[in-house]
Scaffold this active site. Structure first.
Site, PDB file in Angstrom:
ATOM      1  N   GLU A  41     -11.808  -6.804 133.611  1.00 43.68           N
ATOM      2  CA  GLU A  41     -13.100  -7.429 133.357  1.00 43.68           C
ATOM      3  C   GLU A  41     -13.432  -7.115 131.893  1.00 43.68           C
ATOM      4  OE1 GLU A  41     -16.244  -6.182 135.968  1.00 43.68           O
ATOM      5  OE2 GLU A  41     -17.712  -7.421 134.905  1.00 43.68           O
ATOM      6  N   ARG A 272      -5.164   5.092 141.857  1.00 42.35           N
ATOM      7  CA  ARG A 272      -5.567   4.982 140.450  1.00 42.35           C
ATOM      8  C   ARG A 272      -5.197   6.253 139.702  1.00 42.35           C
ATOM      9  NH1 ARG A 272     -10.395   3.645 138.464  1.00 42.35           N
ATOM     10  NH2 ARG A 272     -10.582   2.002 139.981  1.00 42.35           N
ATOM     11  N   LYS A 282     -15.988   3.404 132.474  1.00 42.22           N
ATOM     12  CA  LYS A 282     -16.369   2.536 131.355  1.00 42.22           C
ATOM     13  C   LYS A 282     -17.799   2.802 130.928  1.00 42.22           C
ATOM     14  CE  LYS A 282     -13.582  -1.469 132.440  1.00 42.22           C
ATOM     15  NZ  LYS A 282     -13.715  -2.759 133.118  1.00 42.22           N
TER      16      LYS A 282
HETATM   17  P1  ATP Z   1     -15.017  -1.522 136.621  1.00 42.04           P
HETATM   18  O1  ATP Z   1     -15.696  -0.441 137.366  1.00 42.04           O
HETATM   19  O2  ATP Z   1     -15.735  -1.934 135.380  1.00 42.04           O
HETATM   20  O3  ATP Z   1     -14.523  -2.652 137.457  1.00 42.04           O
HETATM   21  P2  ATP Z   1     -12.251  -0.923 136.330  1.00 42.04           P
HETATM   22  O4  ATP Z   1     -11.706   0.346 135.779  1.00 42.04           O
HETATM   23  O5  ATP Z   1     -11.924  -1.362 137.701  1.00 42.04           O
HETATM   24  O6  ATP Z   1     -13.771  -0.782 136.060  1.00 42.04           O
HETATM   25  P3  ATP Z   1     -11.225  -3.475 135.471  1.00 42.04           P
HETATM   26  O7  ATP Z   1     -11.355  -4.132 134.174  1.00 42.04           O
HETATM   27  O8  ATP Z   1     -11.760  -4.158 136.656  1.00 42.04           O
HETATM   28  O9  ATP Z   1     -11.894  -2.056 135.311  1.00 42.04           O
HETATM   29  O10 ATP Z   1      -9.719  -3.054 135.715  1.00 42.04           O
HETATM   30  C1  ATP Z   1      -8.618  -3.917 135.485  1.00 42.04           C
HETATM   31  C2  ATP Z   1      -7.445  -3.459 136.279  1.00 42.04           C
HETATM   32  O11 ATP Z   1      -7.099  -2.128 135.931  1.00 42.04           O
HETATM   33  C3  ATP Z   1      -7.730  -3.465 137.774  1.00 42.04           C
HETATM   34  O12 ATP Z   1      -6.644  -4.101 138.422  1.00 42.04           O
HETATM   35  C4  ATP Z   1      -7.820  -2.021 138.126  1.00 42.04           C
HETATM   36  O13 ATP Z   1      -7.362  -1.794 139.426  1.00 42.04           O
HETATM   37  C5  ATP Z   1      -6.947  -1.340 137.090  1.00 42.04           C
HETATM   38  N1  ATP Z   1      -7.404   0.023 136.837  1.00 42.04           N
HETATM   39  C6  ATP Z   1      -8.616   0.397 136.399  1.00 42.04           C
HETATM   40  N2  ATP Z   1      -8.711   1.737 136.317  1.00 42.04           N
HETATM   41  C7  ATP Z   1      -7.509   2.227 136.700  1.00 42.04           C
HETATM   42  C8  ATP Z   1      -6.963   3.546 136.838  1.00 42.04           C
HETATM   43  N3  ATP Z   1      -7.678   4.633 136.563  1.00 42.04           N
HETATM   44  N4  ATP Z   1      -5.684   3.662 137.254  1.00 42.04           N
HETATM   45  C9  ATP Z   1      -4.955   2.574 137.529  1.00 42.04           C
HETATM   46  N5  ATP Z   1      -5.401   1.315 137.435  1.00 42.04           N
HETATM   47  C10 ATP Z   1      -6.668   1.132 137.026  1.00 42.04           C
END
Ligand code: ATP
Ligand code: MG
Length: 506
Positions: A41, A272, A282
Site C-alpha cells: 500500500e 512476517r 509504518k
Molecule cells: P499496513 O499495516 O500499512 O498494511 P503492511 O506492513 O502490511 O502495513 P503493506 O504495504 O500492506 O504494509 O505490505 C505489502 C506486503 O508486504 C504485504 O504482502 C505484506 O504481507 C508484506 N509485509 C509487510 N510487513 C512484512 C513483514 N514484517 N514481513 C514480511 N512481509 C511483510
C-alpha cells in the site's frame, strides 16, 4: 525438509511449504506457470519486512520461470501519496535487478470491481445494509456468540442494485449504507459473517481523483486484484489466514458468474519478519520522520530499504539474509545480529578498504627525513587482489588513533607504548619512544629495513598493526558513526529511542 541440489553458482537452498505447493501445482498441471505479486500500500517507504516479501515473491517467480508483479494496493484513498509510489518503485528496482520498473495499480481495476459488485448483488450474494455502524458491530457477534441477521438482509436483488447504484452516484451520505457479502451471520469464522465489500467515502484518490465516492474494502479488492492479474500463488502474512475462506468464496462466486476464469489464485500465508532492536510499524516510521528524530526516510538508522541502501548495505546481503531465515508458518523473532552478519559477510567480500583516523593524535618519526615522501603500495582489499592497489604517501608526521597509544599498557595491549614496536600498516615498523605533552605527539623512530613488501619486512617482530594517514596529505572529513536506533531488544515505541545513535566527528 528435503533440499534441492544447488544450481551452479547459487547457494544450496532448502525446500519449504511454499515451494512444495508450487511444485505440486505445476506437476498436476493446475497451473502452467507461476505468477506472484508484491502488493504494497503506498502509505510509507518500504522496510526490512517488505524486503522479505519482495525477495520471496520475485525469488520464487524467477526460480520457477514465472513472473512477479509489483502492484500498488491503492484502494484506500486516504494516506496514499505519489512520493511513496516513487520510493517503492525505486527500492524494488534496487533490491531486484531483474525487475523492469513497471508497476500496476489496484485502482485501475475499480470499474471491474464495481461490475463484480453488481453481479454479486444481482445473483443474491451481496446486499446493501443500512444499519448504523454501532448496530452492525453489535450484530456481528464475537468468538462466543453468533451474529444476528441485519433487518436489511432480505431486501430484494432489484432494491439492492438500485441502492448500490445510488451509492455510487453520490446520492447517500458517507457511512449511510454499506455493501456486504451475503454468507452467514452464524459462521464460526467472524470474517465470514457478511463482510463489508464497499463503503461510501468522499475522498480524493491519488490516481482516480473524485471519480468515485464508494471504495472497495481491502478484503474484497485484494482477491479480485490477484485474479485479474492471473496471479497463481498469492503470498501473504499469517494474520490473513482467517481471511482465506472469504478469498476463496469470493473468487468462486465470481468464477461461477463468468467474471473470472480458472485457475483461480490461491492464498498461502507465511510468518512476517520480526527483527529485534527494530520497529517495522509504518505509523512509527512516519512519526520518526515527521518529528525529525531521524533525518528523513533514508536516514542510515532507519529500517527502510532507502536507509539500508544509504548505509551501504547491499541487495546481495538481503538475499543471503532471506535465504538464511527462510519461510515458516510460525511467527518468531530474528536476532538483528543475523541481519548484520549477512551484510557484513558480503561487504567484507566486496568493499574496498581505506584508512581514516577518527580521533587523531600526531605521531612523529624522529629519525625520518623531514621532506621525504615515500609512496607505499596498498592493496584495496586484503584478500581479493582483483580489486587492485593504490599508492599512499608516507612521511615523518602521521595521524594515528589516540587510543592506539597507552602510557602504561593494559594487559593484551600490543600497540603504541614506550619501548614497544608496532607496524604502521603497509609502512614501516616503528618503535615508540614516548609521548610529548607539550606538543601532544607520540614520539617514534622507524626501522628503515622493515618497509612492507621488502625482504626485510619481517626481520623485526611487531604484534600490533595500526592504521594511519599522512598529516601533509590528509583530508578533513565529517564522519558519522551510527549506532542502533533502539538498544532495547523489543522496542515499544519512540520512548525507547537511542539518543546517542548518531555521533559525528570532524
Ligand atoms: P499496513 O499495516 O500499512 O498494511 P503492511 O506492513 O502490511 O502495513 P503493506 O504495504 O500492506 O504494509 O505490505 C505489502 C506486503 O508486504 C504485504 O504482502 C505484506 O504481507 C508484506 N509485509 C509487510 N510487513 C512484512 C513483514 N514484517 N514481513 C514480511 N512481509 C511483510
Ligand atoms: Mg497491509
Amino acid at each position: 525438509m528435503s533440499s534441492h541440489a544447488s544450481k551452479p553458482g547459487q547457494p544450496a537452498y532448502h525446500s519449504n511449504f511454499i515451494r512444495q505447493r508450487i511444485e505440486a501445482d505445476l506437476a498436476s498441471g493446475r497451473v502452467k506457470a507461476i505468477k506472484t505479486r508484491f502488493p504494497p500500500e503506498p502509505n510509507g517507504y518500504l522496510h526490512l519486512g517488505h524486503a522479505k516479501s519482495i525477495l520471496l515473491n520475485f525469488g520464487l517467480a524467477k526460480e520457477y520461470g514465472g513472473s512477479c508483479n509489483l502492484r500498488f494496493d491503492d484502494t484506500n484513498p486516504e494516506k496514499e501519496e505519489q512520493e511513496y509510489v516513487d520510493s517503492i518503485i525505486e527500492s524494488v528496482k534496487w533490491l531486484v535487478p531483474e525487475f523492469d520498473g513497471k508497476a500496476l495499480y489496484a485502482s485501475d481495476y475499480f470499474d471491474f470491481m464495481y461490475q463484480c459488485a453488481e453481479y454479486l448483488v444481482s445473483s443474491g450474494h451481496a446486499y446493501v445494509d443500512s444499519q448504523s455502524a454501532d448496530d452492525m458491530k453489535r450484530n456481528r457477534g464475537d468468538f462466543t456468540h453468533p451474529g444476528v441477521d441485519s433487518p436489511y438482509r432480505s431486501r430484494s436483488a432489484e432494491k439492492n442494485l438500485a441502492l448500490l447504484r445510488e451509492m455510487r452516484d453520490g446520492k447517500h451520505a458517507d457511512g449511510a449504507h454499506v455493501l456486504r457479502a451475503k454468507i452467514s451471520m452464524t459462521s464460526p469464522n467472524i470474517n465470514m459473517r457478511d463482510p463489508a465489500l464497499y463503503r461510501i467515502k468522499r475522498a480524493t484518490h491519488h490516481r482516480t481523483g473524485d471519480k468515485w465516492c464508494i471504495y472497495p474494502m481491502y478484503t474484497y479488492a485484494h482477491p479480485i486484484e490477484d485474479a485479474v492479474e492471473k496471479v497463481t500463488h498469492s503470498l501473504c502474512t499469517l494474520e490473513f489466514e482467517d481471511q482465506r475462506p472469504f478469498y476463496d468464496w469470493l473468487l468462486g462466486k465470481l468464477a461461477d458468474g463468468g467474471l473470472l476464469q480458472h485457475p483461480l489464485p490461491v492464498q498461502i500465508e507465511f510468518a512476517r519478519l520480526q527483527l529485534t532492536h527494530v520497529m517495522l510499524s509504518k505509523r512509527l516510521l512516519i512519526k520518526l520522520v515527521e518529528d525529525k528524530v531521524v533525518d528523513g526516510w533514508d536516514d542510515p538508522r532507519m529500517p527502510t530499504l532507502a536507509g539500508a541502501r544509504r548505509r551501504g548495505y547491499t541487495p546481495e546481503g538481503f538475499r543471503r539474509f532471506a535465504e538464511r531465515i527462510g519461510v515458516s508458518k510460525e511467527n518468531s523473532w530474528i536476532d538483528y545480529a543475523v541481519f548484520e552478519d549477512c551484510m557484513r559477510e558480503h561487504l567484507n567480500e566486496i568493499a574496498p578498504r581505506r584508512m581514516a583516523v577518527l580521533d587523531p593524535v600526531k605521531l612523529v618519526i624522529e629519525n625520518y627525513p623531514e621532506d621525504k615522501v615515500e609512496m607505499m603500495e596498498v592493496p584495496n582489499h586484503p584478500q581479493n587482489a582483483e580489486l587492485g592497489k593504490r599508492h599512499v604517501p608516507f612521511s615523518r608526521e602521521l595521524w594515528v588513533e589516540r587510543n592506539d597509544y597507552q602510557e602504561k599498557p593494559g594487559k593484551g595491549f600490543f600497540r603504541l607504548f614506550p619501548g614497544n614496536k608496532v607496524r604502521l600498516r603497509y609502512g614501516y615498523v616503528v618503535e615508540c619512544i614516548g609521548y610529548d605533552n607539550l606538543t601532544d605527539t607520540v614520539r617514534c623512530k622507524y626501522l628503515s629495513e622493515t618497509r612492507s613488501g621488502t625482504p626485510g619486512a619481517d626481520s623485526v617482530k611487531a604484534k600490533g598493526n595500526i592504521h594511519w594517514v599522512n598529516v601533509k596529505h590528509a583530508h578533513r572529513a565529517e564522519i558519522r558513526v551510527y549506532d542502533w536506533l533502539f538498544v532495547v531488544e523489543k522496542p515499544n515505541g519512540i520512548e525507547n529511542i537511542n539518543l546517542a545513535s548518531l555521533k559525528k566527528t570532524y
